[in-house]
Enzyme design. Structure first.
Site, mmCIF file in Angstrom:
data_model
loop_
_atom_site.group_PDB
_atom_site.id
_atom_site.type_symbol
_atom_site.label_atom_id
_atom_site.label_comp_id
_atom_site.label_asym_id
_atom_site.label_seq_id
_atom_site.Cartn_x
_atom_site.Cartn_y
_atom_site.Cartn_z
ATOM 1 C CB SER A 105 -0.016 -4.113 -34.149
ATOM 2 O OG SER A 105 -0.015 -3.814 -32.942
ATOM 3 C CE LYS A 106 4.313 -10.883 -35.053
ATOM 4 N NZ LYS A 106 5.329 -11.014 -35.515
ATOM 5 N NE ARG A 107 1.085 -1.563 -29.972
ATOM 6 C CZ ARG A 107 0.007 -0.970 -29.518
ATOM 7 N NH1 ARG A 107 -0.360 -0.938 -28.366
ATOM 8 N NH2 ARG A 107 -0.636 -0.426 -30.459
ATOM 9 C CG HIS A 108 -3.789 -4.865 -30.164
ATOM 10 N ND1 HIS A 108 -3.377 -4.147 -31.067
ATOM 11 C CD2 HIS A 108 -4.274 -3.794 -29.411
ATOM 12 C CE1 HIS A 108 -3.494 -2.818 -30.915
ATOM 13 N NE2 HIS A 108 -4.172 -2.592 -29.941
ATOM 14 N N GLY A 109 -1.912 -9.156 -29.007
ATOM 15 C CA GLY A 109 -1.874 -10.562 -28.955
ATOM 16 C C GLY A 109 -1.762 -11.225 -30.232
#
Ligand code: GLU
Length: 469
Positions: A238-242
């Protein structure tokens, strides 16, 4: 039979890496077998679909170079066709109208939950023979009651589901719009798709879709459901991972070949090979060998691949990508060294094209300020002697080549009896504003004569002003 695959994204966001990998697998499967690759935009969800997202998908596919042979087809332009097929199913009694109210369905659901049953439609309207429509009438597909739906998934192997597990699916909503599982079947049938390769979040839809194929008397395609991509921490990517949007990778300075090479290895391997050109991938990729386990994303590996392609691609391949990054930074590459010269010097030093463009800005733009720490550290002591002598030596140097420049810098160090560091470091700050640059001869080469002389004079003035010399 000609192999035909399709990529069928819903335009409800950007083209993310999971979608891009599915698209790549579909594209490779078609390309390897002289087949065709179809692009279909599944935009029936009017509330969530946006034109911007369609653009992002088309731009992302174009940037990756995953060219389609047909399409893009838009589901919203095929409504008439879906309704035609729904009418056909109604006429053949393979579908029926249902006017169960929301309240009734909700109550049914609650009762089933209480009994520990899977919530499903109970077939209340299946035999009522309703003809009329009102604002909450839907059309349901008459799913077979008995037997088992089986298929051999090219990734997962045999999958069987009892029809008793499946209820009568809504295929047309009260507002007249057809639903996803139905449209997909009509499209894949009409478009002659022979292989459906998609994310395994769709695996539960496949038995339902197979029943619809059967009702329509159509031969179903082969199916391959590819596992999802996880972040390096094991959670769904997800966006959390970049970055997860393909275009974000472009903006961050990755080459499309690096991302494609990275994506093909997510869930697929070929011995212990890591580097695959597009031709290699086409020759070696086999959907039957895709791993059924989820695969994890690693930015470190992507970086490694990007560096690999920056070093090994031809300069002409890299030029247009670098040009794009310069344009984004508002830099006109006509105002400095040629892109070919620049790439030759910089490609071993950076991880991304963005970095390459940013680190090269002062070969094209005026240097407006120094890194304060570096200036105070290096623009002092005998640096002014270095600058003065270099001004003399470089002013009329006949040959502005790396070899000649290297010789001049060495001669300067020798004449002043200074170590190379005492010459090169102040010179770097004077030329680039900071104590970091390619080798000093290459830096001089790229900065060019007139900017070099101007920057040496400016450094002298700065030293005078700061009484550092
Ligand atoms: N539109 C679906 C999605 O974006 C894909 C459907 C399919 O490939 O069958 O998830």
């Amino acid at each position: 039979m000609t192999i035909r695959t399709r990529f069928a994204p819903s335009p409800t966001g950007y083209l993310h890496v999971g979608g891009a990998r599915t698209a790549l697998f579909c594209w490779l499967h078609a390309r390897a077998r002289q087949g065709q690759f179809v692009l279909r935009i599944e935009d029936t969800d009017r509330e969530r679909s946006t034109d911007e997202s369609v653009r992002a998908i088309l731009d992302g596919m174009a940037w990756l170079g995953l060219s389609h042979d047909e399409g893009p087809f838009y589901q919203t332009q095929r409504m008439e066709r879906y309704n035609e097929v729904i009418e056909q199913l109604l006429a053949e009694d393979k579908a029926y109208h249902c006017d169960c109210s929301k309240e009734r369905l909700e109550q049914l659901r609650e009762e089933q939950m209480v009994k520990g049953l899977k919530p499903r439609y109970d077939g209340h309207c299946a035999q009522r023979g309703l003809r009329h429509k009102n604002n909450h009438t839907v059309v349901r597909f008459r799913n077979p009651k008995d037997g088992v739906v089986s298929f051999r998934d090219q990734v997962r192997g045999m999958i069987s589901v009892a029809n008793a597990e499946l209820d009568d699916l809504v295929i047309r909503r009260p507002d007249g719009s057809p639903t996803y599982n139905f449209c997909v079947v009509v499209d894949d049938m009409d478009m002659g798709i022979t292989e459906v390769i998609r994310g395994d979040d769709h695996i539960n839809n496949t038995p339902r879709q197979l029943n619809i194929y059967q009702a329509l008397g159509a031969k179903p395609p082969e199916f391959a459901h590819v596992p999802m991509i996880l972040g390096d921490d094991g959670a769904r990517l997800s966006k959390r991972h970049g970055a997860v949007s393909v275009l974000q990778y472009r903006d961050d300075g990755y080459l499309p070949e690096a991302l494609l090479n990275y994506l093909v290895r997510l869930g697929w391997s070929y011995g212990d090979e890591e580097v695959f050109s597009l031709d290699d991938m086409i020759a070696k990729f086999d959907i039957n060998e895709v791993n059924r386990k989820a695969s994890a994303f690693s930015t470190e590996k992507l970086n490694w691949l990007n560096q690999h392609y920056l070093k090994s691609n031809t300069i002409e391949d890299i030029e247009p990508h670098l040009q794009w990054h310069f344009e984004r930074l508002g830099i006109d590459p006509a105002n400095g060294p040629s892109l070919a010269e620049l790439i030759d010097v910089q490609r071993d030093r950076v991880v991304t094209l963005k970095e390459m463009a940013e680190e090269s800005r002062y070969y094209y733009l005026d240097l407006t300020e120094y890194n304060t720490g570096d200036a105070h550290k290096h623009l002092k002591g005998r640096a002014h002697e270095v600058f003065r002598l270099l001004l003399q030596r470089l002013g009329d140097l006949a040959d502005w080549s790396a070899a000649a420049l290297s010789a001049e810098v060495k001669a300067t160090a020798k004449e002043l009896e200074l170590g190379m560091g005492k010459v090169a470091m102040p010179l770097r700050v004077a030329l680039m504003g900071e104590a970091r640059s390619p080798s000093i001869d290459k830096t001089l080469l790229l900065v060019g004569r007139s900017r070099t002389l101007e920057r040496l004079r400016h450094a002298l003035a700065w030293m005078e002003l700061h009484a550092n010399g």
